[in-house]
Design a protein around this motif. Structure first.
Motif, PDB file in Angstrom:
ATOM      1  N   GLY A 119      -6.839  -2.924  -0.447  1.00 25.90           N
ATOM      2  CA  GLY A 119      -7.430  -2.110  -1.493  1.00 25.90           C
ATOM      3  C   GLY A 119      -7.431  -2.815  -2.834  1.00 25.90           C
ATOM      4  N   SER A 120      -8.030  -2.179  -3.783  1.00 23.83           N
ATOM      5  CA  SER A 120      -8.217  -2.775  -5.103  1.00 23.83           C
ATOM      6  C   SER A 120      -6.906  -2.915  -5.861  1.00 23.83           C
ATOM      7  CB  SER A 120      -9.179  -1.898  -5.908  1.00 23.83           C
ATOM      8  OG  SER A 120      -9.286  -2.362  -7.234  1.00 23.83           O
ATOM      9  N   ARG A 121      -6.720  -4.073  -6.468  1.00 19.76           N
ATOM     10  CA  ARG A 121      -5.591  -4.281  -7.381  1.00 19.76           C
ATOM     11  C   ARG A 121      -6.185  -4.661  -8.737  1.00 19.76           C
ATOM     12  NH1 ARG A 121      -0.184  -6.879  -4.843  1.00 19.76           N
ATOM     13  NH2 ARG A 121      -0.169  -5.837  -2.835  1.00 19.76           N
ATOM     14  N   THR A 303       6.626   0.398  -2.377  1.00 17.04           N
ATOM     15  CA  THR A 303       5.431   0.423  -1.541  1.00 17.04           C
ATOM     16  C   THR A 303       5.480  -0.683  -0.493  1.00 17.04           C
ATOM     17  OG1 THR A 303       2.998   0.246  -1.542  1.00 17.04           O
ATOM     18  CG2 THR A 303       4.168  -0.973  -3.260  1.00 17.04           C
ATOM     19  N   ASP A 304       6.120  -1.799  -0.803  1.00 21.27           N
ATOM     20  CA  ASP A 304       6.211  -2.902   0.154  1.00 21.27           C
ATOM     21  C   ASP A 304       7.115  -2.579   1.338  1.00 21.27           C
ATOM     22  OD1 ASP A 304       4.458  -4.582  -1.108  1.00 21.27           O
ATOM     23  OD2 ASP A 304       5.976  -5.699  -2.200  1.00 21.27           O
ATOM     24  N   LEU A 305       7.889  -1.492   1.254  1.00 17.40           N
ATOM     25  CA  LEU A 305       8.730  -1.075   2.376  1.00 17.40           C
ATOM     26  C   LEU A 305       8.140   0.102   3.122  1.00 17.40           C
ATOM     27  CD1 LEU A 305      12.286  -1.451   0.803  1.00 17.40           C
ATOM     28  CD2 LEU A 305      11.091  -3.004   2.362  1.00 17.40           C
ATOM     29  N   GLN A 306       7.037   0.631   2.621  1.00 19.74           N
ATOM     30  CA  GLN A 306       6.363   1.737   3.319  1.00 19.74           C
ATOM     31  C   GLN A 306       5.898   1.317   4.699  1.00 19.74           C
ATOM     32  OE1 GLN A 306       2.773   2.728   4.856  1.00 19.74           O
ATOM     33  NE2 GLN A 306       2.155   2.163   2.769  1.00 19.74           N
ATOM     34  N   GLN A 307       5.370   0.103   4.820  1.00 11.24           N
ATOM     35  CA  GLN A 307       4.832  -0.340   6.111  1.00 11.24           C
ATOM     36  C   GLN A 307       5.914  -0.576   7.157  1.00 11.24           C
ATOM     37  OE1 GLN A 307       2.777  -2.954   3.473  1.00 11.24           O
ATOM     38  NE2 GLN A 307       0.963  -2.915   4.759  1.00 11.24           N
ATOM     39  N   ASN A 329      -4.547   3.280  -0.346  1.00 10.24           N
ATOM     40  CA  ASN A 329      -5.278   2.806   0.829  1.00 10.24           C
ATOM     41  C   ASN A 329      -4.461   1.835   1.688  1.00 10.24           C
ATOM     42  OD1 ASN A 329      -7.662   4.217   0.099  1.00 10.24           O
ATOM     43  ND2 ASN A 329      -8.163   2.617  -1.367  1.00 10.24           N
ATOM     44  N   ARG A 330      -3.174   1.771   1.465  1.00 12.57           N
ATOM     45  CA  ARG A 330      -2.348   0.771   2.140  1.00 12.57           C
ATOM     46  C   ARG A 330      -1.885   1.279   3.522  1.00 12.57           C
ATOM     47  NH1 ARG A 330       2.619  -2.590  -0.770  1.00 12.57           N
ATOM     48  NH2 ARG A 330       2.464  -4.409   0.564  1.00 12.57           N
ATOM     49  N   PHE A 331      -2.844   1.519   4.400  1.00 14.80           N
ATOM     50  CA  PHE A 331      -2.502   2.050   5.719  1.00 14.80           C
ATOM     51  C   PHE A 331      -3.197   1.305   6.852  1.00 14.80           C
ATOM     52  CE2 PHE A 331      -1.801   5.950   3.059  1.00 14.80           C
ATOM     53  CZ  PHE A 331      -0.423   5.975   3.205  1.00 14.80           C
ATOM     54  N   ARG A 370       3.253  -7.366   4.461  1.00 11.32           N
ATOM     55  CA  ARG A 370       4.162  -6.314   4.924  1.00 11.32           C
ATOM     56  C   ARG A 370       3.642  -5.623   6.179  1.00 11.32           C
ATOM     57  NH1 ARG A 370       7.820  -8.886   2.002  1.00 11.32           N
ATOM     58  NH2 ARG A 370       6.947  -9.255  -0.060  1.00 11.32           N
ATOM     59  N   ALA A 371       2.345  -5.606   6.364  1.00 12.77           N
ATOM     60  CA  ALA A 371       1.807  -5.089   7.631  1.00 12.77           C
ATOM     61  C   ALA A 371       2.314  -5.933   8.788  1.00 12.77           C
ATOM     62  CB  ALA A 371       0.283  -5.087   7.603  1.00 12.77           C
ATOM     63  N   GLY A 372       2.432  -7.238   8.563  1.00 16.81           N
ATOM     64  CA  GLY A 372       2.920  -8.133   9.601  1.00 16.81           C
ATOM     65  C   GLY A 372       4.324  -7.794  10.043  1.00 16.81           C
TER      66      GLY A 372
END
Length: 432
Positions: A119-121, A303-307, A329-331, A370-372
């Motif tokens: 998503g947009s940053r 947020t980096d630990l949400q995934q 949108n980080r899903f 983080r998705a990885g």
């Protein structure tokens, strides 16, 4: 094509020493450009994002030397601030070079932010803060130019809390004339680490770690030595591996205070956490319970630990809710986890994790760092083999990830070969 293969692990056990923080290393390496004397840094992680920083510094006349676990940066011969758009587009935080180079070079040309794809940053708060100090921006198709004949301190209020903009304006303000006050500033440990480093160089910064940072500009900065803080995000993710599989994981060389919010949530879910002065021990004595999480800027839940925690909660006895307040949108990882049988329900800015799900190995893709780690954690409990593409994203933030997980008993390896379609076709020919 490269991919990571993960097989189900009965339990994980082991001790791991945590490497230096990626999110602290990147701005501190960039800040070395502010000094005309050499800087020596310790505990810099060996990751691809850091290599991009080295390449950029070398390309503008700086010198990077690595020896015996230390890195020396000499910015005394930097002769321009033209950052190749191709290089800067390889990772998001290349914009730190604007703050680090503007006072001396007067003009910085750089490509638009790259890096994670979730998503947009926007950089609007960077623009607002730097313009307040006297900078002007000109935007082109593939790059933008920032110019300032003279930077003058100002009172800057960030409309939203943003670690990136706080760091960028802080870098510019240390050599600006007069006083700069940053209000609604980010409080992250990485901001504090940068401020400590800059003060060692001769900067005059007060209030880092609070929402108001005061910088009195100085005329020059000197060389120094500094050790990067440990990576809190890696430490927290490894603690979660004990919850996914059972077993015991001890992370060493950590600052527990940096992940106190995450520790509280892991305990709420049913894990047992023992905190020492510079270590954390995690065990999972029984079934996990679903929890509710709302991400936020530090000291909120990162947020980096949400995934990664999403992967942990898939196996909980009850459902969990996660509200993503930083990057709604980080899903993308949830789409991949659903391929494995997670049945996560995605809504605008939030997800519901039903829990009580048995995962099955599948081909999945890591769209960001983080998705990885989330997909690797999911693979620890999935039946069969989980194959993860997008290895280059994982390598942006994790040093020797295969050795790291192998060290706690995970069956994991990197593979290289044919495309997914070719591999699946070969499989069908053999097994029908």
């Amino acid at each position: 094509m490269r991919w990571i293969e993960v097989r189900k692990s009965k339990s994980v056990n082991g001790n791991i020493s945590i490497s230096g923080s990626k999110n602290s290393s990147l701005p501190i390496l960039t800040a070395c450009c502010l000094s005309k004397e050499p800087i020596v840094l310790k505990n810099i992680p060996h990751i691809s994002d850091v290599q991009v920083i080295y390449d950029i510094i070398n390309s503008i006349g700086g010198v990077v030397s690595k020896e015996a676990g230390e890195v020396m940066i000499d910015g005394s011969k930097i002769y321009n601030a033209f950052i190749d758009p191709e290089k800067s587009s390889k990772y998001r935080a290349a914009y730190y070079f604007v703050g680090a180079l503007l006072a001396k070079q007067k003009r910085v040309s750089i490509g638009y932010p790259g890096g994670d794809n979730f998503g947009s940053r926007p950089i609007d708060q960077h623009i607002k803060g730097l313009e307040a100090l006297g900078a002007t921006f000109t935007f082109y198709k593939d790059y933008y130019v920032v110019e300032a004949d003279n930077l003058v301190g100002a009172d800057v209020y960030f409309d939203v809390i943003t670690c990136g903009a706080t760091i960028n304006v802080l870098l510019a303000a240390v050599l600006a004339e007069g006083r700069t006050t940053l209000r609604n500033a980010a409080r992250d440990p990485e901001v504090v680490d940068l401020a400590i480093f800059l003060n060692k160089m001769g900067a005059n910064i007060k209030g880092a770690g609070t929402d108001t940072i005061i910088i009195d500009g100085v005329q020059e900065l000197r060389g120094t030595e500094h050790t990067i803080i440990p990576d809190r995000l890696i430490a927290a993710s490894l603690l979660m591996s004990a919850g996914v599989t059972g077993g015991t994981v001890v992370v060493n060389n950590v600052i527990p205070e940096h992940i106190h919010n995450c520790i509280a949530k892991l305990e709420e879910a049913g894990m047992e956490i023992i905190v020492g002065e510079n270590y954390i021990k995690a065990t999972c004595p029984g079934n996990l319970t679903g929890i509710n999480i709302k991400t936020g800027m530090y000291p909120g839940f990162a947020t980096d630990l949400q995934q990664p925690i999403t992967a942990l909660l898939i196996g909980a006895d009850t459902h969990s809710n996660i509200v993503e307040n930083v990057y709604p949108n980080r899903f993308n990882h949830c789409i991949e986890l659903n391929k494995m049988g997670a049945d996560i329900i995605m809504r605008e800015g939030s997800v519901i994790i039903p829990g009580r799900r048995t995962l099955k190995g599948a081909w999945v893709h890591a769209s960001d760092v983080r998705a990885g780690i989330s997909l690797i954690l999911a693979g620890l409990s999935a039946e069969g083999v989980t194959r993860i593409t997008g290895v280059e994203h994982i390598e942006r933030g994790y040093e020797n990830i295969i050795d790291m997980f192998s060290g706690i008993g995970v069956d994991i390896k990197i593979c290289e070969g044919s495309s997914i379609d070719e591999i699946e076709s070969e499989f069908e020919e053999i097994y029908g």
